[in-house]
Design an enzyme around this catalytic site. Structure first.
Site, PDB file in Angstrom:
ATOM      1  N   GLU A 166      -2.267 -10.340   6.524  1.00 41.23           N
ATOM      2  CA  GLU A 166      -1.850 -10.530   7.824  1.00 41.23           C
ATOM      3  C   GLU A 166      -2.406 -11.764   8.451  1.00 41.23           C
ATOM      4  OE1 GLU A 166      -3.207  -6.780   9.642  1.00 41.23           O
ATOM      5  OE2 GLU A 166      -1.534  -5.500   8.721  1.00 41.23           O
ATOM      6  N   GLU A 356       1.511  -2.325   3.512  1.00 35.69           N
ATOM      7  CA  GLU A 356       0.907  -1.159   4.362  1.00 35.69           C
ATOM      8  C   GLU A 356       1.991  -0.587   5.343  1.00 35.69           C
ATOM      9  OE1 GLU A 356      -2.275  -2.741   6.716  1.00 35.69           O
ATOM     10  OE2 GLU A 356      -3.142  -3.754   5.048  1.00 35.69           O
TER      11      GLU A 356
HETATM   12  O1  IFM Z   1      -7.114  -1.392   8.556  1.00 35.90           O
HETATM   13  C1  IFM Z   1      -6.219  -2.165   8.899  1.00 35.90           C
HETATM   14  C2  IFM Z   1      -5.903  -3.282   7.766  1.00 35.90           C
HETATM   15  O2  IFM Z   1      -7.185  -3.812   7.366  1.00 35.90           O
HETATM   16  C3  IFM Z   1      -5.077  -4.328   7.966  1.00 35.90           C
HETATM   17  N1  IFM Z   1      -3.737  -3.820   8.629  1.00 35.90           N
HETATM   18  C4  IFM Z   1      -3.861  -2.772   9.751  1.00 35.90           C
HETATM   19  C5  IFM Z   1      -4.676  -1.460   9.072  1.00 35.90           C
HETATM   20  C6  IFM Z   1      -4.857  -0.622  10.398  1.00 35.90           C
HETATM   21  O3  IFM Z   1      -5.346  -1.481  11.716  1.00 35.90           O
END
Ligand code: IFM
Length: 451
Positions: A166, A356
């Protein structure tokens, strides 16, 4: 009842990140990271929480692997803490840090699980922040050295790698909004950091391929489908510009060798510290696009706005409280379908890994110790139905990783938000699979589910 099926070699996985689960913050010569410094600064994290111990995965990674096995998962996305490998962000590798990730890798392979590491999930060595951090161009070279160390050390056993997690989030929150480490609030820093990270991504990709040409490399991008908040043409165009800014700032330069076409007067190259020849270094034919997605974004046209692109996101308006997770994010499965199709159509059907997707629900054990988190199971059912639909409409999605394997340190929220498929008792470190984890395990074993 309908049956949702996935392609035969589809990979089911779970994700974590070093600072969020490892603990052991000073062990085995690990250096200080910007998150160690930030969380130890009073007032930065809710409840004064830190990642000093977290889920103690530095000592308990075998328990984590047991959970992955219990859920029949075939892929584990974890991240490597750069300061364990190079405590000051430069120079010789710390053999104890390499040894830790070597043992984790071997244990995963022994369990038949793909190790799928992220090189950078936000824990920059503090010494590099002291030297200027991501806004400082030199950090790209330091990162590339670190990427080379890792692929040389583990490339014989790890073929699939994620460069950044990210980038749009850690640059914006860390350098512009100041809510994440290192806590700076400067537009100039944001612009310079964004460009350095793009350079680092391209340079690291090239260096890793030079060492291991057969490796499979991408980045995990934060993405959210952008919808116009109203029916006006101006909102529609604003949503497109927001899409370019929030979803493509680190993808378009790599795949197409240019910054997204969203700035009224072209990208602010001088403010970014752009130099001749940079785009040739940034451009990188990534092997896959990693997508981290949680919800959608509604956008309206407004003069000015961040970077003067004439667009701003509007807050969620959803009267149905069952559609809002405990962290306040809207449950919107179509966002995942829309984003998978958008990337498929705009980038010539790349390989995609969902790196994710998940939700924060803070259900705790009942009197029998069972964690009845049916809202999380429903969340996954909705989003996975969207993934299956995108695959049948032509998206080349190869894997799905739930965020997260464990309840963990949720950055500025501390331990107050639980995203895990497993419940963690942060006093004892004990892990318990939630009911959603059992459901996910059955889905992985059957490669499909019934609705
Ligand atoms: O916990 C985070 C992760 O580190 C990065 N993506 C979003 C998740 C939830 O906020």
């Amino acid at each position: 009842m309908a049956r949702i099926e996935f392609p035969p070699a589809f990979r089911w996985g779970a994700s974590t990140a070093s600072y969020q689960i490892e603990g052991g913050w000073r062990e085995d010569e690990k250096g200080e990271s910007i998150w160690d410094r930030f969380s130890h600064t009073p007032g930065r994290i809710k409840n004064g929480d830190t990642g000093d111990i977290a889920c103690d995965s530095y000592h308990r990674f075998e328990d984590d692997i047991a959970l992955l096995q219990e859920m029949n998962l075939s892929s584990y996305r974890f991240s490597i803490a750069w300061p364990r490998i190079q405590p000051s962000g430069r120079g010789k590798a710390n053999s104890k840090g390499l040894d830790y990730y070597g043992r984790l890798t071997d244990a995963l392979l022994g369990a038949g699980i793909r190790p799928f590491p992220t090189l950078y999930h936000w824990d920059l060595p503090q010494a590099l922040e002291d030297a200027g951090g991501w806004p400082h161009r030199d950090t790209a070279g330091r990162f590339t050295d670190y990427a080379e160390i890792m692929i040389s050390a583990l490339g014989d056993r790890i073929s699939d790698w994620i460069i950044f997690n990210e980038p749009a989030v850690f640059t914006a929150l860390g350098y512009y909004l100041g809510t994440h480490a290192p806590g700076r609030s400067s537009l100039e820093d944001l612009l310079r950091a964004s460009h350095t990270v793009n350079l680092a991504q391209g340079q690291a990709f090239a260096a890793m391929k030079a060492t291991r040409s057969d490796s499979f490399i991408g980045t995990a991008h934060s993405m959210s489908s952008c919808e116009p908040a109203g029916d006006k043409e101006a909102d529609l165009q604003a949503a497109e510009r927001w899409h370019g800014l929030s979803n493509l700032l680190f993808l378009e330069p790599a795949l197409n060798g240019k910054y997204p076409d969203i700035f009224p007067d072209g990208p602010p190259l001088d403010e970014m510290g752009f130099q001749d020849g940079d785009m040739e270094q940034i451009r990188a034919p990534m092997d896959f696009v990693g997508i981290n997605l949680y919800s959608r974004t509604r956008v309206t046209a407004q003069s000015g706005g961040p970077l003067n692109i004439g667009a701003v996101p509007v807050p969620v308006e959803n009267d149905d409280s069952s559609s809002i997770t405990d962290i306040g994010w809207e449950v919107w499965p179509d966002a995942l379908y829309d984003m998978l199709m958008r990337i498929t159509n705009d980038y010539d059907r790349p390989i995609i890994e969902v790196t994710e997707n998940g939700c924060a629900y803070n259900d705790s054990p009942d009197h029998q110790g069972v964690i009845q988190d049916s809202r999380r199971t429903r969340f996954f059912q909705g989003y996975l139905e969207a993934v299956a639909r995108a695959i049948s409409d032509g998206a080349d999605v190869r894997g799905y990783h739930a965020w997260s394997l464990l309840d963990n340190f949720e950055w500025a929220e501390g331990y107050g938000q639980r995203f895990g498929l497993s419940w963690v008792d942060f006093k004892t470190g004990q892990r318990t699979l939630k009911e959603s984890g059992r459901w996910y395990g059955t889905l992985a074993a059957e490669n499909g589910f019934s609705t």
